[in-house]
Design a protein around this motif. Sequence first.
Motif, PDB file in Angstrom:
ATOM      1  N   ALA A  54       4.055   4.163   3.336  1.00  0.00           N
ATOM      2  CA  ALA A  54       4.409   2.745   3.350  1.00  0.00           C
ATOM      3  C   ALA A  54       3.295   1.893   2.755  1.00  0.00           C
ATOM      4  O   ALA A  54       3.552   0.956   1.983  1.00  0.00           O
ATOM      5  N   ILE A  55       2.055   2.197   3.085  1.00  0.00           N
ATOM      6  CA  ILE A  55       0.913   1.448   2.552  1.00  0.00           C
ATOM      7  C   ILE A  55       0.879   1.558   1.032  1.00  0.00           C
ATOM      8  O   ILE A  55       0.702   0.568   0.314  1.00  0.00           O
ATOM      9  N   SER A 107       1.488  -0.687  -4.406  1.00  0.00           N
ATOM     10  CA  SER A 107       1.842  -0.495  -5.816  1.00  0.00           C
ATOM     11  C   SER A 107       3.186  -1.093  -6.193  1.00  0.00           C
ATOM     12  O   SER A 107       3.445  -1.333  -7.376  1.00  0.00           O
ATOM     13  N   GLY A 108       4.059  -1.340  -5.200  1.00  0.00           N
ATOM     14  CA  GLY A 108       5.417  -1.771  -5.518  1.00  0.00           C
ATOM     15  C   GLY A 108       5.780  -3.171  -5.093  1.00  0.00           C
ATOM     16  O   GLY A 108       6.875  -3.648  -5.403  1.00  0.00           O
ATOM     17  N   HIS A 109       4.899  -3.866  -4.376  1.00  0.00           N
ATOM     18  CA  HIS A 109       5.170  -5.234  -3.948  1.00  0.00           C
ATOM     19  C   HIS A 109       4.650  -6.198  -5.008  1.00  0.00           C
ATOM     20  O   HIS A 109       3.475  -6.154  -5.379  1.00  0.00           O
ATOM     21  N   LYS A 124      10.049 -16.157 -13.359  1.00  0.00           N
ATOM     22  CA  LYS A 124      10.338 -14.928 -12.625  1.00  0.00           C
ATOM     23  C   LYS A 124       9.627 -13.772 -13.306  1.00  0.00           C
ATOM     24  O   LYS A 124       9.753 -13.577 -14.516  1.00  0.00           O
ATOM     25  N   SER A 125       8.856 -13.015 -12.507  1.00  0.00           N
ATOM     26  CA  SER A 125       8.176 -11.828 -13.020  1.00  0.00           C
ATOM     27  C   SER A 125       8.573 -10.636 -12.170  1.00  0.00           C
ATOM     28  O   SER A 125       8.740 -10.757 -10.946  1.00  0.00           O
ATOM     29  N   VAL A 126       8.705  -9.486 -12.811  1.00  0.00           N
ATOM     30  CA  VAL A 126       9.176  -8.270 -12.141  1.00  0.00           C
ATOM     31  C   VAL A 126       8.224  -7.125 -12.439  1.00  0.00           C
ATOM     32  O   VAL A 126       7.693  -7.010 -13.559  1.00  0.00           O
ATOM     33  N   ILE A 127       8.003  -6.271 -11.456  1.00  0.00           N
ATOM     34  CA  ILE A 127       7.174  -5.082 -11.656  1.00  0.00           C
ATOM     35  C   ILE A 127       7.820  -4.173 -12.696  1.00  0.00           C
ATOM     36  O   ILE A 127       9.028  -3.898 -12.633  1.00  0.00           O
ATOM     37  N   THR A 164      11.759  -1.540   2.559  1.00  0.00           N
ATOM     38  CA  THR A 164      12.180  -2.334   1.407  1.00  0.00           C
ATOM     39  C   THR A 164      11.003  -3.168   0.940  1.00  0.00           C
ATOM     40  O   THR A 164      10.357  -3.846   1.745  1.00  0.00           O
ATOM     41  N   VAL A 165      10.715  -3.088  -0.354  1.00  0.00           N
ATOM     42  CA  VAL A 165       9.562  -3.780  -0.935  1.00  0.00           C
ATOM     43  C   VAL A 165      10.042  -4.632  -2.107  1.00  0.00           C
ATOM     44  O   VAL A 165      10.694  -4.111  -3.017  1.00  0.00           O
TER      45      VAL A 165
END
Length: 500
Positions: A55-56, A61-63, A328-331, A454-455
């Motif tokens: 989760a960490i 890396s994904g948030h 709006k920015s997205v990973i 969920t991230v």
Amino acid sequence: MSYYLTNSTLPTSPFMTANKKPRLHILPLAFAAVAAPCFAATDWSAIAQADMKFAIEKVRSGHAGSVSGQIDVTAPLEAGARAGMLEAADAKTEQDYNRALVRFINGFGDPHTGIQLKLPTRAWTGVVLDHIDGKFRVIWSEPNWPQPLPPRGAIVQSCDNVWIGTYLKSNVAPFSNHSLEYDTTPSDLARKAMFDIGLGWTPKQCVFQVDGGARQYQLPLRAVADGIGEARIDAVRNRYQAKAKPVGLYRLAADKQWVGMPDFNGGISGDAYTALYPQLAALKHSGWIIFDLRGNGGGDSSWGNRALQALYGAAYGEELGNTATYVKSVIANQPTIDLFRRYAGLPQFAASKAEFEGVAGKLEAALAKGEALAPVDYASREDASALAAKVSRRPGGPRVAAVIDRGCFSSCMNFVQQISSMSDTVILGEPTIGYSPYGEGSQYKLPSGRGAITVPSAIYTAFQATREPFAPTMRYDGNMADDDQLMAWVDATLTRLSAH
């Protein structure tokens, strides 16, 4: 215009937005395949440490807030990671495991960063508390309970020998994503405290002020499986958990039309919304439209924006949609790209296919360049301010009011931003929880297979301050779940406003 889909919509959830066309702001779910390691059945420490570490890493890396360096994410992440691994290492029971994971995820104070651990209500004390007029009071006391219970109206003094405010702060608040400073948080914590969901927060006894004196009541839990039943608990909760009327048009008065918007979930309410729009378009261009947004936790905000287009025309409606956010920015990673591609192929999103494919293409280009975060929609702050000024005056049509509560979140708040762009909109009800600038949640299964997190992979820039609740223009102090009383108050309040 902004369309927002959250975890309650269709397969997942998107938030959309566009300049000439709606900009797609998606909050979708991507499932990461993870091989479940083998653990001894009772080795809760090993299970907790593996899931906590996973989760960490996923949040780091994904948030979108972590990747873009937002302190409201990076600070709780670093503090939570240290405390979370220590707590996980010390886990000896399933409850220890649940508490460690829930505490870490909810420490971000944003429901867009969520955890699903299958924690249904298992037992109940028979009473429900709420925070009313500065006191914690009993709002429900179950009749025919096996042991004596405090009557409705009794004031709670302490639980398990701890002052009630301190008890809630130390025993319940660490497992809630509602920040303590939110206006509705004391009420939210109190309402949860007497229901056991496996986190160990229910008290064994409390002292209540009854008839001018103090009396202690034992509060042993009674299992749901032992005769209470989920239906009974649902019936009790429905007395105080507000939900908008079903999607549709209701006559409140000759000059007032009530519009039920309990969700923006096309999979549930799409047909009802499709039937609603022609009714709105046929209304005379005067009086009030009241959008009932109680309990609307999100979905695709295009369902709300299309109502504005029906009332005011497509061009003005789309402009209102573009006022909620302007960047709006997205990973840029493969799971998010795959998610946009999957949405582009779904028939329910056929009208937005080009926008989804466009976002996926931008993410692929950013990924090829090694960029962690890609802007997929952009307007300057100056252009956004100019648009806000342009749409502030309605081009005729009915005046808008909205009823909000603590359950209005995500795409519901996006819709409130849109209607609030009209300078004469009136917001009624109770404050929401804080505004979140994140969305587009990717879901990842935990290594143990016990649940998922969920991230959010997208971050939005808006004029709204992060974590700031939306406050009503006029507050309703009654029971938000009582349709008849609330609607009568709204009718009288708007009538008074119309007279001035």
